[in-house]
Write an enzyme that holds these catalytic residues in place. Structure first.
Site, PDB file in Angstrom:
ATOM      1  N   GLY A  29      61.776 -12.591  -1.200  1.00  0.00           N
ATOM      2  CA  GLY A  29      61.256 -13.811  -1.798  1.00  0.00           C
ATOM      3  C   GLY A  29      62.049 -14.218  -3.017  1.00  0.00           C
ATOM      4  N   THR A  31      61.336 -14.520  -6.256  1.00  0.00           N
ATOM      5  CA  THR A  31      61.256 -13.690  -7.461  1.00  0.00           C
ATOM      6  C   THR A  31      61.983 -12.372  -7.250  1.00  0.00           C
ATOM      7  OG1 THR A  31      59.084 -14.680  -7.858  1.00  0.00           O
ATOM      8  CG2 THR A  31      59.697 -12.821  -9.238  1.00  0.00           C
ATOM      9  N   GLY A  84      57.679  -9.298  -4.948  1.00  0.00           N
ATOM     10  CA  GLY A  84      56.939 -10.449  -5.439  1.00  0.00           C
ATOM     11  C   GLY A  84      55.590 -10.581  -4.761  1.00  0.00           C
ATOM     12  N   ALA A  85      54.884 -11.657  -5.064  1.00  0.00           N
ATOM     13  CA  ALA A  85      53.598 -11.952  -4.433  1.00  0.00           C
ATOM     14  C   ALA A  85      53.387 -13.457  -4.432  1.00  0.00           C
ATOM     15  CB  ALA A  85      52.456 -11.265  -5.170  1.00  0.00           C
ATOM     16  N   GLY A  98      54.775 -15.012   2.342  1.00  0.00           N
ATOM     17  CA  GLY A  98      55.308 -16.364   2.367  1.00  0.00           C
ATOM     18  C   GLY A  98      56.742 -16.418   2.854  1.00  0.00           C
ATOM     19  N   GLY A  99      57.475 -15.330   2.616  1.00  0.00           N
ATOM     20  CA  GLY A  99      58.850 -15.243   3.100  1.00  0.00           C
ATOM     21  C   GLY A  99      58.957 -14.685   4.504  1.00  0.00           C
ATOM     22  N   GLU A 105      57.376  -5.349   4.292  1.00  0.00           N
ATOM     23  CA  GLU A 105      56.984  -5.177   2.892  1.00  0.00           C
ATOM     24  C   GLU A 105      55.845  -4.175   2.761  1.00  0.00           C
ATOM     25  OE1 GLU A 105      58.012  -9.461   0.791  1.00  0.00           O
ATOM     26  OE2 GLU A 105      56.209  -9.315   2.011  1.00  0.00           O
ATOM     27  N   LYS A 123      51.034 -17.671 -10.043  1.00  0.00           N
ATOM     28  CA  LYS A 123      50.555 -16.873  -8.906  1.00  0.00           C
ATOM     29  C   LYS A 123      49.292 -16.076  -9.234  1.00  0.00           C
ATOM     30  CE  LYS A 123      54.292 -18.184  -6.787  1.00  0.00           C
ATOM     31  NZ  LYS A 123      55.385 -17.262  -6.451  1.00  0.00           N
TER      32      LYS A 123
END
Length: 232
Positions: A29, A31, A84-85, A98-99, A105, A123
């Site tokens: 992602g 981040t 990330g989240a 989302g990715g 993950e 977020k």
């Protein structure tokens, strides 16, 4: 400070937890990519890590920037994962995927002694669900699986649109060859109950609720980055 600068601040603080010689899970992602770029600068200066990527996209970036990689089969036990989240709450329950890399993950996170989540302050939410929940499904019987998800959600008082993720004109396909349903429930008051209900559906490969996996979060806002530990 714009959102990208916040992501960089979060990545910088998370990088301080990475020790020389660590076996490191590397997330997916936007981040996580900022974290990879900062990590690559340290590696170029002689810092040693063995990285395990959570997606082909992350692997390509790491190889491009010179971050050494191994497979999870070669390094089945990791010291730390930084990822990330898409959403996180004060218990550090997460929505991820989302990715499109939620399965890998989650596997990498489960193989890690610690998991640090990095995110910008947009977020951090009181209740999960504003961000659509990714649900990875098998390609066989996709419509039947979606109907089963809708029925399971309804029993929990959840409703909303559930649609197949697209990539341009084509269906989005994960690195594992599966499809993703994005479920817009709006609000998920009981993530544990929803997780259990989704896992009971045969066509569901995995879902984007990460419960009890994050050790801490590094969240950056306009005034800098701060560490958040899960509230019991």
């Amino acid at each position: 400070m714009d959102v990208r600068q916040m992501k960089i601040k979060a990545a910088e603080l998370a990088l301080s937890y990475v020790e020389n010689g660590m076996r490191l899970g590397i997330g997916t992602g936007s981040t996580a990519e900022e974290f990879v770029r900062l990590l690559a600068e340290k590696v170029a200066d002689g810092f040693k890590v063995q990285g395990v990527p959570t997606s082909e996209r992350t692997a390509r970036l790491c190889l491009e920037l010179g971050v050494p990689l191994m497979s999870l089969d070669e390094l089945p036990e990791l010291d730390l994962t930084v990822d990330g989240a898409d959403e996180l709450d004060r218990h550090l329950t997460l929505i991820k995927g989302g990715g499109g890399a939620l399965l890998r993950e989650k596997i990498v996170a489960a193989a890690s002694s610690r998991v640090i989540v990095i995110a910008d302050e947009t977020k951090l939410v009181e209740t999960l669900g504003a961000y659509p929940l990714p649900i990875e499904i098998n390609g066989f019987g996709g419509i039947a699986t979606r109907i089963s998800i809708e029925k399971a959600a309804a029993k929990l008082g959840l409703s909303g649109t559930i649609g197949l993720r697209m990539s341009g004109d084509d269906l989005f396909m994960t690195d594992g060859g599966h499809y993703i349903l994005d479920a817009s429930f709006g609000r998920i008051p009981d993530a544990v109950a929803l997780s259990q209900a989704l896992h009971a559906i045969p066509g569901v490969v995995e879902h984007g609720l990460f419960i009890g996996m994050a050790s801490l979060a590094v969240v950056a806002g306009s005034d800098g980055a701060r560490v958040i530990e899960p509230v019991a």
